[in-house]
Design a protein around this motif. Structure first.
Motif, PDB file in Angstrom:
ATOM      1  N   SER A 165      47.122  40.330  40.111  1.00 17.67           N
ATOM      2  CA  SER A 165      45.974  39.093  39.147  1.00 17.67           C
ATOM      3  C   SER A 165      45.022  40.090  38.919  1.00 17.67           C
ATOM      4  N   LEU A 166      44.356  39.226  37.457  1.00 18.59           N
ATOM      5  CA  LEU A 166      43.329  39.986  36.681  1.00 18.59           C
ATOM      6  C   LEU A 166      42.240  38.814  36.458  1.00 18.59           C
ATOM      7  N   THR A 167      41.317  39.137  36.492  1.00 18.19           N
ATOM      8  CA  THR A 167      40.125  38.322  36.364  1.00 18.19           C
ATOM      9  C   THR A 167      39.182  39.260  35.719  1.00 18.19           C
ATOM     10  N   LEU A 168      38.195  38.526  34.903  1.00 16.28           N
ATOM     11  CA  LEU A 168      37.236  39.662  33.705  1.00 16.28           C
ATOM     12  C   LEU A 168      36.078  38.892  33.654  1.00 16.28           C
ATOM     13  N   SER A 169      35.134  39.410  32.993  1.00 13.91           N
ATOM     14  CA  SER A 169      33.490  38.852  33.706  1.00 13.91           C
ATOM     15  C   SER A 169      32.980  39.476  32.549  1.00 13.91           C
ATOM     16  N   PRO A 170      32.105  39.085  31.464  1.00 10.24           N
ATOM     17  CA  PRO A 170      32.639  37.867  31.171  1.00 10.24           C
ATOM     18  C   PRO A 170      33.375  37.631  31.154  1.00 10.24           C
ATOM     19  N   THR A 171      34.180  36.485  30.658  1.00 10.92           N
ATOM     20  CA  THR A 171      34.914  35.956  29.786  1.00 10.92           C
ATOM     21  C   THR A 171      35.441  35.238  28.432  1.00 10.92           C
ATOM     22  N   THR A 172      34.192  35.790  27.689  1.00  9.02           N
ATOM     23  CA  THR A 172      33.494  35.680  26.557  1.00  9.02           C
ATOM     24  C   THR A 172      32.882  36.653  26.014  1.00  9.02           C
ATOM     25  N   VAL A 173      32.508  37.171  25.188  1.00  8.81           N
ATOM     26  CA  VAL A 173      31.723  38.550  25.111  1.00  8.81           C
ATOM     27  C   VAL A 173      31.702  38.247  23.313  1.00  8.81           C
ATOM     28  N   VAL A 174      30.326  39.119  22.891  1.00  6.80           N
ATOM     29  CA  VAL A 174      30.304  38.986  21.326  1.00  6.80           C
ATOM     30  C   VAL A 174      31.269  40.567  21.235  1.00  6.80           C
ATOM     31  N   GLY A 175      32.001  40.415  19.750  1.00  9.46           N
ATOM     32  CA  GLY A 175      32.574  41.474  19.283  1.00  9.46           C
ATOM     33  C   GLY A 175      31.558  43.089  19.232  1.00  9.46           C
ATOM     34  N   GLY A 176      32.181  44.420  19.966  1.00  7.22           N
ATOM     35  CA  GLY A 176      31.433  45.009  19.790  1.00  7.22           C
ATOM     36  C   GLY A 176      30.820  45.337  21.363  1.00  7.22           C
ATOM     37  N   LYS A 177      30.707  44.699  21.699  1.00 10.07           N
ATOM     38  CA  LYS A 177      30.540  45.065  23.938  1.00 10.07           C
ATOM     39  C   LYS A 177      30.995  44.624  24.492  1.00 10.07           C
ATOM     40  N   THR A 178      31.033  44.678  25.883  1.00  9.33           N
ATOM     41  CA  THR A 178      31.782  45.659  26.954  1.00  9.33           C
ATOM     42  C   THR A 178      32.364  44.296  27.798  1.00  9.33           C
ATOM     43  N   ALA A 179      33.183  44.071  28.374  1.00  6.27           N
ATOM     44  CA  ALA A 179      33.467  43.181  29.728  1.00  6.27           C
ATOM     45  C   ALA A 179      33.923  44.226  30.838  1.00  6.27           C
ATOM     46  N   LYS A 180      33.961  43.282  32.244  1.00  5.08           N
ATOM     47  CA  LYS A 180      34.352  44.283  33.087  1.00  5.08           C
ATOM     48  C   LYS A 180      35.602  43.609  33.524  1.00  5.08           C
ATOM     49  N   GLY A 181      36.682  44.095  33.693  1.00  6.49           N
ATOM     50  CA  GLY A 181      38.470  43.213  34.162  1.00  6.49           C
ATOM     51  C   GLY A 181      38.674  43.809  35.630  1.00  6.49           C
ATOM     52  N   THR A 182      38.673  42.793  36.994  1.00  5.60           N
ATOM     53  CA  THR A 182      39.261  43.021  38.397  1.00  5.60           C
ATOM     54  C   THR A 182      40.668  43.220  38.374  1.00  5.60           C
ATOM     55  N   ILE A 183      41.539  44.214  38.869  1.00  3.87           N
ATOM     56  CA  ILE A 183      43.210  44.318  39.141  1.00  3.87           C
ATOM     57  C   ILE A 183      42.712  43.950  41.148  1.00  3.87           C
ATOM     58  N   SER A 184      43.941  42.922  40.918  1.00  6.07           N
ATOM     59  CA  SER A 184      44.241  42.664  42.537  1.00  6.07           C
ATOM     60  C   SER A 184      45.203  42.913  42.973  1.00  6.07           C
ATOM     61  N   ILE A 185      45.283  43.509  43.969  1.00  6.11           N
ATOM     62  CA  ILE A 185      46.714  42.895  44.831  1.00  6.11           C
ATOM     63  C   ILE A 185      46.588  42.758  46.261  1.00  6.11           C
ATOM     64  N   PRO A 186      47.097  41.601  46.743  1.00  8.08           N
ATOM     65  CA  PRO A 186      46.821  40.583  47.905  1.00  8.08           C
ATOM     66  C   PRO A 186      46.734  41.842  49.381  1.00  8.08           C
ATOM     67  N   THR A 187      47.737  43.037  49.166  1.00  3.59           N
ATOM     68  CA  THR A 187      47.661  43.919  50.640  1.00  3.59           C
ATOM     69  C   THR A 187      47.412  45.724  49.823  1.00  3.59           C
ATOM     70  N   ALA A 188      46.473  46.168  50.306  1.00  5.93           N
ATOM     71  CA  ALA A 188      46.339  47.760  50.472  1.00  5.93           C
ATOM     72  C   ALA A 188      46.755  48.008  50.045  1.00  5.93           C
ATOM     73  N   ALA A 189      46.173  48.966  48.802  1.00  3.74           N
ATOM     74  CA  ALA A 189      47.186  50.099  48.376  1.00  3.74           C
ATOM     75  C   ALA A 189      47.803  51.400  49.389  1.00  3.74           C
ATOM     76  N   GLY A 190      49.603  51.678  48.714  1.00  5.82           N
ATOM     77  CA  GLY A 190      49.697  52.957  49.694  1.00  5.82           C
ATOM     78  C   GLY A 190      49.576  54.146  49.170  1.00  5.82           C
ATOM     79  N   THR A 191      50.166  54.689  49.881  1.00  2.00           N
ATOM     80  CA  THR A 191      49.543  56.280  49.288  1.00  2.00           C
ATOM     81  C   THR A 191      49.104  57.032  48.505  1.00  2.00           C
ATOM     82  N   GLY A 192      48.810  57.499  47.726  1.00  2.00           N
ATOM     83  CA  GLY A 192      48.268  57.484  45.955  1.00  2.00           C
ATOM     84  C   GLY A 192      48.216  56.835  45.760  1.00  2.00           C
ATOM     85  N   GLY A 193      47.560  55.319  46.289  1.00  2.00           N
ATOM     86  CA  GLY A 193      47.015  54.440  45.452  1.00  2.00           C
ATOM     87  C   GLY A 193      48.673  54.015  44.490  1.00  2.00           C
ATOM     88  N   THR A 194      47.791  52.296  44.167  1.00  2.00           N
ATOM     89  CA  THR A 194      49.009  51.416  42.604  1.00  2.00           C
ATOM     90  C   THR A 194      48.921  51.684  42.051  1.00  2.00           C
TER      91      THR A 194
END
Length: 235
Positions: A165-194
């Motif tokens: 799943s993906l969430t954004l913060s903030p959901t609206t920004v002025v052009g040229g600015k940055t935002a943060k995205g968070t990728i989430s999975i329900p269980t922990a990533a295995g060996t080597g990461g996901t």
């Protein structure tokens, strides 16, 4: 035992020898071949015997005379290189096929998470007996299964295989600015990461990194979204 690898792309009507090119495979027994899950022209092979490196990568099997075979066994004789013993099997991690591979050898299993630059022992540290691993398979349920000589079958979870799943913060920004995205999975990533592959639906408005890796043992990863400046208009 002569290092030959042959390929067909017409169901066996014709075959092409592909172990040669700008660089060639060593003259050793080819013990296994693994095909990249999304790029059928990329393969990994393992070699038996000794006095050689044991894992090689061909990024483009169709390249003809310019085909290259790259040694991806790590630095020979180092703590992060593969040992000079027979290797029997290799598989791509389906979540991170460009970086994470598992190989089975006469003394157990090994894993790389950086495309073969460095390898680590995946035997005793992960609970596998120190025995010959003759076959590895990734199976439904997202497990890595090892067939061994004398100690039966073993498996280990590779972590979540569900859609993130993906969430954004903030959901609206002025052009040229940055935002943060968070990728989430329900269980922990295995060996080597996901590894999560991202793309922007409108590259003229925003860019995202591709891919993003959720570290082993974690359920989230944060990344930066760069928005682009927009033109100014007057009536």
């Amino acid at each position: 035992s002569d290092g030959q690898v042959w390929m067909t792309n017409d169901k066996g009507a014709t075959w092409t020898q592909i172990n040669t090119g700008t660089t060639a495979l060593p003259v050793h027994s080819v013990t296994s071949i693994a095909v990249h899950p999304t790029n059928p022209n990329q393969i990994l092979v393992t070699l038996g015997g000794s006095n050689t490196s044991h894992v090689y990568l061909c990024s483009d099997t169709t390249a003809g005379a310019t085909r290259t075979w790259t040694n991806v066994s790590g630095v020979a004789g180092s703590a992060t290189g593969l040992p000079d013993i027979a290797h029997h099997t290799i598989v791509y991690d389906p979540d991170a096929p460009d970086t994470t591979w598992y190989t089975g050898s006469d003394v157990g299993a090994f894993v790389t998470t950086d495309g073969g630059k460095n390898w680590s022992n995946a035997t005793n540290p992960l609970g596998l007996p120190n025995v010959e691993v003759s076959d590895l398979k990734v199976v439904p349920g997202h497990y890595l299964v090892a067939g061994t000589f004398g100690r039966g079958m073993w498996r280990i979870s590779l972590g979540s295989a569900v859609t993130p799943s993906l969430t954004l913060s903030p959901t609206t920004v002025v052009g040229g600015k940055t935002a943060k995205g968070t990728i989430s999975i329900p269980t922990a990533a295995g060996t080597g990461g996901t590894v999560i592959n991202l793309s922007s639906s409108n590259t003229s408005a925003a860019t995202v990194p591709a891919p993003v890796t959720i570290p082993a043992g974690a359920t989230t990863a944060i990344f930066t979204i760069q928005t682009l400046g927009v033109a100014s208009y007057t009536s």
